[in-house]
Design a protein around this motif. Structure first.
Motif, short mmCIF file in Angstrom:
data_model
loop_
_atom_site.label_atom_id
_atom_site.label_comp_id
_atom_site.label_asym_id
_atom_site.label_seq_id
_atom_site.Cartn_x
_atom_site.Cartn_y
_atom_site.Cartn_z
N LEU A 244 0.83 -1.21 0.00
CA LEU A 244 0.00 0.00 0.00
C LEU A 244 0.86 1.26 0.00
CD1 LEU A 244 -2.92 -0.88 2.46
CD2 LEU A 244 -2.95 -0.84 -0.03
N ARG B 96 -3.94 10.41 -6.44
CA ARG B 96 -5.20 9.69 -6.61
C ARG B 96 -6.02 9.71 -5.32
NH1 ARG B 96 -3.88 4.22 -10.17
NH2 ARG B 96 -3.08 5.30 -12.03
N PHE B 97 -7.33 9.61 -5.51
CA PHE B 97 -8.23 9.57 -4.36
C PHE B 97 -7.96 8.33 -3.49
CE2 PHE B 97 -12.21 7.99 -2.50
CZ PHE B 97 -12.52 9.05 -1.66
N SER B 98 -7.68 7.20 -4.15
CA SER B 98 -7.41 5.98 -3.40
C SER B 98 -6.16 6.13 -2.54
CB SER B 98 -7.24 4.79 -4.36
OG SER B 98 -6.23 5.07 -5.32
N SER B 99 -5.16 6.84 -3.06
CA SER B 99 -3.94 7.06 -2.29
C SER B 99 -4.21 7.94 -1.07
CB SER B 99 -2.88 7.73 -3.18
OG SER B 99 -1.73 8.04 -2.42
N SER C 17 -7.04 8.20 0.43
CA SER C 17 -7.85 7.40 1.35
C SER C 17 -6.97 6.47 2.18
CB SER C 17 -8.88 6.58 0.57
OG SER C 17 -9.75 7.42 -0.16
N ILE C 18 -5.96 5.88 1.53
CA ILE C 18 -5.02 5.01 2.25
C ILE C 18 -4.29 5.79 3.33
CG2 ILE C 18 -2.87 3.72 2.00
CD1 ILE C 18 -3.87 2.84 -0.77
N TYR D 107 2.14 1.80 -3.54
CA TYR D 107 1.06 2.32 -4.38
C TYR D 107 0.78 3.80 -4.07
CZ TYR D 107 -3.60 3.09 -6.27
OH TYR D 107 -4.67 3.61 -6.95
N ALA D 108 0.70 4.12 -2.77
CA ALA D 108 0.40 5.50 -2.39
C ALA D 108 1.53 6.45 -2.78
CB ALA D 108 0.13 5.58 -0.88
#
Length: 321
Positions: free
Chosen positions: A115, A125-128, A130-131, A118-119
């Protein structure tokens, strides 16, 4: 490397000697242990006899020399409560704590590092984002609250995992391990998950910061331009160069969890070192506390040595002196 290891071993001995002095002085000024070993209705003569047997009638320097001599022979005295050698009690509980901590660290590394990569590779990114918000939550939540919530959800409400105890164990190399049985694994999941939350969040944030730094380097762009896949660039080139701070935090957290898993072990009634320490403090069981403190000191200095050696394996450019 051999010369460096010898130098570090000498430094470790000096550190442990200093720790032994601190532990001895701390224990010497925390009450009289004589009243833990004599009956309540003991006479003055019996109290004096117990004081002589324990060596407390000698001067402080003499007591320390006796303490060091006994410690070098592996003799830390007998527990006032359990009436057994204190070292045996610690070694008996150590495997339970080790398996709890190792499972927690494995959980942390397997989740946090991917994770974090990826971040770090996709910071916008929004997912990053969020993490990273989730990692902040993991750092902020106290472990006792996390443990109680996990018990409420997975043990009380959904009844997936047991709420306490160690479960069935199986012997391996003369030591009982719960991770060798299915029932033992069902007991180890919740306390290990509780321990892993803060470590997972810290490793994730450190990995992300390292990846964000290395992705800006020219060698990453050149590798990508030569046709290396994005996954190969991130994990083959980027992650390796970002691992130095991750290994540092991993080593520190490993020592911390072994030494300070007391709250989690108490919540889950896990029969490890932490629960034994809490019980020993409540009962003023000095020999057990002394063994625990010295063991923790040994663990930390050994982990620091291993971390320094791992540095050179990750990055050969690092030289040891």
């Amino acid at each position: 490397m051999l010369g460096y290891i010898i130098k570090r071993l000498i430094q470790m001995l000096i550190v442990l000697w200093a720790v032994s002095i601190i532990v001895f002085l701390m224990m010497s000024f925390t009450g009289d242990p004589v009243f833990m070993v004599v009956p309540i209705d003991a006479t003055d003569a019996e109290i004096e006899q117990a004081r002589r047997i324990l060596g407390l009638d000698r001067s402080l320097p003499e007591q320390y020399l006796i303490f060091v001599q006994n410690m070098l022979q592996g003799d830390f005295g007998r527990s006032y409560v359990f009436r057994e050698p204190a070292l045996d009690l610690i070694l008996e509980r150590l495997p339970a704590t080790l398996e709890l901590v190792l499972v927690a660290m494995a959980m942390s590394a397997l989740v946090a590092i991917p994770l974090g990569v990826y971040a770090g590779a996709n910071p916008g990114r929004f997912s990053s984002r969020s993490i990273m918000s989730g990692s902040l939550l993991g750092i902020s939540l106290p472990s006792f609250w996390v443990g109680m919530m996990l018990i409420f959800l997975f043990a009380v409400k959904w009844r997936i995992f047991p709420s306490s105890g160690r479960g069935d164990t199986e012997a391996f190399l003369g030591v009982q391990w719960s991770i060798l049985t299915a029932d033992g694994w069902s007991h180890v999941i919740l306390p290990s998950l509780t321990l892993s939350f803060a470590t997972m969040a810290m490793l994730l944030r450190i990995t992300r910061a390292g990846m964000m730094e290395v992705t800006r380097q020219d060698y990453m762009k050149f590798a990508r331009a030569k046709g290396v896949s994005r996954r190969g660039v991130l994990y083959g080139h980027g992650l390796r160069n970002a691992l130095i701070p991750v290994v540092t935090i991993f080593g520190i957290q490993l020592g911390d969890l072994i030494a300070f898993a007391t709250i989690t072990e108490t919540i889950f009634a896990w029969p490890g070192l932490g629960k034994l320490l809490i019980d020993s403090i409540y009962r003023a069981d000095r020999p057990v506390i002394v063994v625990y403190l010295m063991l923790v000191a040994v663990i930390f200095v050994v982990i620091n040595l291993i971390v320094d050696i791992v540095y050179t394996l990750i990055d050969p450019r690092i030289t040891v002196k």
